[in-house]
Scaffold this motif. Structure first.
Motif, PDB file in Angstrom:
ATOM      1  N   ALA A  30      44.182  28.313  22.441  1.00  0.00           N
ATOM      2  CA  ALA A  30      42.964  28.332  23.266  1.00  0.00           C
ATOM      3  C   ALA A  30      41.731  28.644  22.406  1.00  0.00           C
ATOM      4  O   ALA A  30      40.671  28.032  22.582  1.00  0.00           O
ATOM      5  N   GLN A  31      41.890  29.572  21.468  1.00  0.00           N
ATOM      6  CA  GLN A  31      40.748  29.895  20.603  1.00  0.00           C
ATOM      7  C   GLN A  31      40.497  28.770  19.597  1.00  0.00           C
ATOM      8  O   GLN A  31      39.355  28.409  19.328  1.00  0.00           O
ATOM      9  N   MET A  32      41.568  28.194  19.090  1.00  0.00           N
ATOM     10  CA  MET A  32      41.422  27.084  18.133  1.00  0.00           C
ATOM     11  C   MET A  32      40.753  25.891  18.816  1.00  0.00           C
ATOM     12  O   MET A  32      39.864  25.255  18.254  1.00  0.00           O
ATOM     13  N   TYR A  33      41.186  25.603  20.038  1.00  0.00           N
ATOM     14  CA  TYR A  33      40.649  24.443  20.762  1.00  0.00           C
ATOM     15  C   TYR A  33      39.170  24.673  21.087  1.00  0.00           C
ATOM     16  O   TYR A  33      38.346  23.753  20.983  1.00  0.00           O
ATOM     17  N   ALA A  34      38.838  25.911  21.469  1.00  0.00           N
ATOM     18  CA  ALA A  34      37.452  26.225  21.817  1.00  0.00           C
ATOM     19  C   ALA A  34      36.531  25.998  20.618  1.00  0.00           C
ATOM     20  O   ALA A  34      35.439  25.445  20.758  1.00  0.00           O
ATOM     21  N   VAL A  35      37.010  26.399  19.447  1.00  0.00           N
ATOM     22  CA  VAL A  35      36.201  26.233  18.238  1.00  0.00           C
ATOM     23  C   VAL A  35      36.014  24.742  17.925  1.00  0.00           C
ATOM     24  O   VAL A  35      34.908  24.282  17.624  1.00  0.00           O
ATOM     25  N   ALA A  36      37.094  23.962  18.024  1.00  0.00           N
ATOM     26  CA  ALA A  36      37.000  22.526  17.747  1.00  0.00           C
ATOM     27  C   ALA A  36      36.088  21.836  18.766  1.00  0.00           C
ATOM     28  O   ALA A  36      35.288  20.965  18.413  1.00  0.00           O
ATOM     29  N   LEU A  37      36.227  22.225  20.013  1.00  0.00           N
ATOM     30  CA  LEU A  37      35.417  21.608  21.069  1.00  0.00           C
ATOM     31  C   LEU A  37      33.941  21.954  20.889  1.00  0.00           C
ATOM     32  O   LEU A  37      33.065  21.115  21.122  1.00  0.00           O
ATOM     33  N   LYS A  38      33.681  23.162  20.451  1.00  0.00           N
ATOM     34  CA  LYS A  38      32.298  23.590  20.218  1.00  0.00           C
ATOM     35  C   LYS A  38      31.660  22.718  19.138  1.00  0.00           C
ATOM     36  O   LYS A  38      30.488  22.369  19.212  1.00  0.00           O
ATOM     37  N   MET A  39      32.442  22.355  18.132  1.00  0.00           N
ATOM     38  CA  MET A  39      31.903  21.563  17.032  1.00  0.00           C
ATOM     39  C   MET A  39      31.839  20.082  17.382  1.00  0.00           C
ATOM     40  O   MET A  39      30.862  19.410  17.073  1.00  0.00           O
ATOM     41  N   LEU A  40      32.883  19.581  18.018  1.00  0.00           N
ATOM     42  CA  LEU A  40      33.007  18.132  18.208  1.00  0.00           C
ATOM     43  C   LEU A  40      32.439  17.635  19.541  1.00  0.00           C
ATOM     44  O   LEU A  40      32.197  16.443  19.694  1.00  0.00           O
ATOM     45  N   ILE A  50      42.892  19.478  16.849  1.00  0.00           N
ATOM     46  CA  ILE A  50      43.871  20.544  17.061  1.00  0.00           C
ATOM     47  C   ILE A  50      45.291  20.034  16.815  1.00  0.00           C
ATOM     48  O   ILE A  50      46.123  20.713  16.215  1.00  0.00           O
ATOM     49  N   GLN A  51      45.530  18.825  17.280  1.00  0.00           N
ATOM     50  CA  GLN A  51      46.858  18.231  17.057  1.00  0.00           C
ATOM     51  C   GLN A  51      47.146  18.132  15.555  1.00  0.00           C
ATOM     52  O   GLN A  51      48.199  18.572  15.084  1.00  0.00           O
ATOM     53  N   ASP A  52      46.208  17.581  14.812  1.00  0.00           N
ATOM     54  CA  ASP A  52      46.405  17.433  13.365  1.00  0.00           C
ATOM     55  C   ASP A  52      46.521  18.800  12.685  1.00  0.00           C
ATOM     56  O   ASP A  52      47.307  18.973  11.751  1.00  0.00           O
ATOM     57  N   ALA A  53      45.718  19.767  13.167  1.00  0.00           N
ATOM     58  CA  ALA A  53      45.747  21.102  12.560  1.00  0.00           C
ATOM     59  C   ALA A  53      47.121  21.751  12.745  1.00  0.00           C
ATOM     60  O   ALA A  53      47.693  22.292  11.791  1.00  0.00           O
ATOM     61  N   TYR A  54      47.664  21.683  13.948  1.00  0.00           N
ATOM     62  CA  TYR A  54      48.964  22.334  14.186  1.00  0.00           C
ATOM     63  C   TYR A  54      50.098  21.617  13.447  1.00  0.00           C
ATOM     64  O   TYR A  54      51.061  22.251  13.026  1.00  0.00           O
ATOM     65  N   ILE A  55      49.975  20.303  13.302  1.00  0.00           N
ATOM     66  CA  ILE A  55      51.003  19.592  12.520  1.00  0.00           C
ATOM     67  C   ILE A  55      50.937  20.047  11.058  1.00  0.00           C
ATOM     68  O   ILE A  55      51.964  20.267  10.408  1.00  0.00           O
ATOM     69  N   LYS A  56      49.722  20.221  10.567  1.00  0.00           N
ATOM     70  CA  LYS A  56      49.566  20.706   9.190  1.00  0.00           C
ATOM     71  C   LYS A  56      50.103  22.140   9.073  1.00  0.00           C
ATOM     72  O   LYS A  56      50.747  22.489   8.081  1.00  0.00           O
ATOM     73  N   PHE A  72      45.377  34.094  11.390  1.00  0.00           N
ATOM     74  CA  PHE A  72      44.522  33.343  12.314  1.00  0.00           C
ATOM     75  C   PHE A  72      43.333  32.724  11.582  1.00  0.00           C
ATOM     76  O   PHE A  72      42.942  31.589  11.873  1.00  0.00           O
ATOM     77  N   THR A  73      42.773  33.449  10.624  1.00  0.00           N
ATOM     78  CA  THR A  73      41.657  32.885   9.861  1.00  0.00           C
ATOM     79  C   THR A  73      42.119  31.650   9.098  1.00  0.00           C
ATOM     80  O   THR A  73      41.420  30.643   9.031  1.00  0.00           O
ATOM     81  N   TRP A  74      43.318  31.735   8.536  1.00  0.00           N
ATOM     82  CA  TRP A  74      43.887  30.584   7.807  1.00  0.00           C
ATOM     83  C   TRP A  74      44.066  29.385   8.754  1.00  0.00           C
ATOM     84  O   TRP A  74      43.686  28.266   8.431  1.00  0.00           O
ATOM     85  N   MET A  75      44.607  29.647   9.928  1.00  0.00           N
ATOM     86  CA  MET A  75      44.822  28.567  10.894  1.00  0.00           C
ATOM     87  C   MET A  75      43.490  27.985  11.367  1.00  0.00           C
ATOM     88  O   MET A  75      43.323  26.767  11.467  1.00  0.00           O
ATOM     89  N   ALA A 112      41.493  38.403  15.521  1.00  0.00           N
ATOM     90  CA  ALA A 112      41.882  37.813  14.238  1.00  0.00           C
ATOM     91  C   ALA A 112      41.473  38.745  13.110  1.00  0.00           C
ATOM     92  O   ALA A 112      42.136  38.848  12.101  1.00  0.00           O
ATOM     93  N   LEU A 113      40.362  39.421  13.281  1.00  0.00           N
ATOM     94  CA  LEU A 113      39.948  40.437  12.322  1.00  0.00           C
ATOM     95  C   LEU A 113      40.104  41.783  13.010  1.00  0.00           C
ATOM     96  O   LEU A 113      40.109  41.873  14.232  1.00  0.00           O
ATOM     97  N   SER A 114      40.180  42.817  12.205  1.00  0.00           N
ATOM     98  CA  SER A 114      40.289  44.145  12.799  1.00  0.00           C
ATOM     99  C   SER A 114      38.951  44.511  13.433  1.00  0.00           C
ATOM    100  O   SER A 114      37.919  43.930  13.118  1.00  0.00           O
ATOM    101  N   ASP A 115      38.968  45.487  14.319  1.00  0.00           N
ATOM    102  CA  ASP A 115      37.731  45.928  14.957  1.00  0.00           C
ATOM    103  C   ASP A 115      36.715  46.367  13.910  1.00  0.00           C
ATOM    104  O   ASP A 115      35.530  46.086  14.016  1.00  0.00           O
ATOM    105  N   ALA A 116      37.209  47.066  12.886  1.00  0.00           N
ATOM    106  CA  ALA A 116      36.293  47.560  11.849  1.00  0.00           C
ATOM    107  C   ALA A 116      35.641  46.394  11.113  1.00  0.00           C
ATOM    108  O   ALA A 116      34.432  46.418  10.837  1.00  0.00           O
ATOM    109  N   GLU A 117      36.443  45.350  10.819  1.00  0.00           N
ATOM    110  CA  GLU A 117      35.888  44.188  10.114  1.00  0.00           C
ATOM    111  C   GLU A 117      34.865  43.466  10.985  1.00  0.00           C
ATOM    112  O   GLU A 117      33.821  43.038  10.507  1.00  0.00           O
ATOM    113  N   LEU A 118      35.184  43.344  12.260  1.00  0.00           N
ATOM    114  CA  LEU A 118      34.254  42.674  13.165  1.00  0.00           C
ATOM    115  C   LEU A 118      32.962  43.472  13.323  1.00  0.00           C
ATOM    116  O   LEU A 118      31.872  42.901  13.352  1.00  0.00           O
ATOM    117  N   GLN A 119      33.098  44.767  13.413  1.00  0.00           N
ATOM    118  CA  GLN A 119      31.896  45.601  13.542  1.00  0.00           C
ATOM    119  C   GLN A 119      31.033  45.490  12.295  1.00  0.00           C
ATOM    120  O   GLN A 119      29.806  45.457  12.376  1.00  0.00           O
TER     121      GLN A 119
END
Lengths: 177, 244
Positions: A30-40, A50-56, A72-75, A112-119
């Protein structure tokens, strides 16, 4: 979620475990799709990205190295780069709805990141000049090119490039402290 | 130019991850990542730096057809299982093609289990009523090997791109086959996704493929997962598209 769940699932995926891969998809798509949809913008292209990403991810799960970042950052990077490729191939004209809020701080809802990293990211983004912050946000989250950011922010191309370059330098200084 | 200089390395990595490094510069940078471990590590660091920016994007559940298509590519035999995938557990589908395939499976089970003529007629009636309207095939293309044995059959309609594999294909297990179209404007080839090694797949064609001026398709041999740089690695076959 990251350390307790995603990493073991990715390890199992690397071993060819389809159930683990399905669970990984369930937790992240859901998060991956949202990011792709936001861009495309176009759902059929986001589907393809997303299909190609998950196959990879399925084929390359064993190549993930924990020292280089979270699972998650890698994905997400795989999905974003595929989306950028598709934008170029399909000549997606990227425009941003002016009603969109491109100034908001980073939320801490996901993990995907810790709270401290996000803050810290939020604090460092907050230290940038508003124009730098907006230009970086438009390029990263909305997938806009320099020229598209120029059109959106109605400033010369050289100024946009400078905002982005200096903003990234400031961000690096702040994040690496 | 010294790409390993710290300032230049970080500037390039940041713009690559941001997405503003484009075109040939992006392709060159991808080669540098393969060439220099330090550049790959700097890129990973920037991915981590900027990754949090996406976490304010509200999640959007992908349609069930995405999971179906993933299953069809990584393991065609598992397509049946994928009907019970997490993403389709609510039983809904907004994709006519997937829905049609599920109904076709249900149809086949029904036929095998019912002998009585009345039940058979009921099944036929149900299927007739429930099958969605499928757009007619408008264009076809066939990839053949050097002995003129057909390998892949491509059928294009207004809303689907269907690929079937013949038993003449001797697929290699450590590589993937990727389908490409040559744009009418003579631009760089555009990926249409990985080809199946057996069975068949259906996906949504890009609008550009429906352009009658697009007349050539190609198949390339790629590392598992597809082209690493967005361009065909080793073009094996090309063929013309014909209208029907």
């Amino acid at each position: 979620m990251e350390h307790e769940t995603l990493f073991p699932l990715l390890c199992e995926t690397a071993n060819g475990n389809k159930t683990a891969f399905a669970e990984l998809y369930n937790l992240t798509s859901a998060q991956m799709y949202a990011v792709a949809l936001k861009m495309l913008k176009r759902p059929e292209l986001a589907d393809e990205a997303i299909q190609d990403a998950y196959i990879k991810i399925w084929h390359n799960a064993g190549q993930y190295q924990r020292g280089k970042g979270t699972v998650f950052t890698w994905m997400l990077s795989i999905a974003r780069y595929r989306a950028l490729d598709l934008m170029r191939y399909h000549k997606v004209r990227n425009e941003v709805d002016l009603s969109e809020d491109t100034h908001s701080p980073v939320s801490t809802d996901e993990s995907a990141l810790s709270d401290a990293e996000l803050q810290k990211l939020e604090a460092c983004m907050g230290e940038l000049e508003p124009s730098q912050r907006q230009a970086i946000h438009l390029a990263y989250v909305n997938g806009l090119s320099h020229q598209e950011v120029e059109a959106h922010m109605a400033s010369p191309l050289g100024t946009i490039k400078s905002w982005i370059r200096r903003g990234l330098q400031s961000l690096q200084r702040c994040l690496s402290l | 130019m010294n790409y390993l200089n710290e300032q230049r390395r970080n500037a390039l990595a940041a713009e690559y991850v941001l997405g503003t490094l484009r075109g040939k510069a992006r392709a060159r940078y991808q080669k540098l990542m393969m060439q220099y471990q330090l550049i790959a590590e700097t890129t990973a660091l920037w991915e981590q730096y900027l990754g949090g920016l996406n976490q304010r994007v509200p999640p959007v559940k992908p349609p069930p057809r995405v999971w179906e298509a993933i299953c069809a590519q990584i393991d065609p035999a598992s397509v049946t299982e994928s009907a019970n995938s997490p993403s389709s557990s609510d039983g809904t589908s907004d994709d006519n093609i997937v829905a049609f395939e599920r109904k076709r499976r249900k149809q086949s089970r029904l036929f095998s289990g019912v002998a009585a003529a009345a039940a058979l007629m009921m099944a036929v009636l149900l299927v007739t009523l429930s099958e969605p309207v499928v757009a007619p095939i408008e264009r076809v293309a066939i990839f053949s090997d050097t002995d003129n044995q057909p390998l892949w059959i491509i059928e294009i309609s207004g809303d689907s791109l269907n690929v079937r594999v013949t038993d003449a294909l001797a697929a290699v297990s450590d590589k993937d086959y990727q389908l490409w179209m040559a744009p009418a404007d003579g631009g760089a080839p555009i990926s249409l996704g990985l080809l199946p090694k057996n069975g068949d797949i259906t996906r949504i064609p890009p609008e550009m493929l429906l352009d009658k001026n697009v007349t050539v398709l190609a198949v390339s041999l790629e590392p598992l997962g597809g082209s690493p740089n967005g361009s065909p690695t080793d073009v094996l076959y090309h063929t013309n598209i014909f209208s029907v």
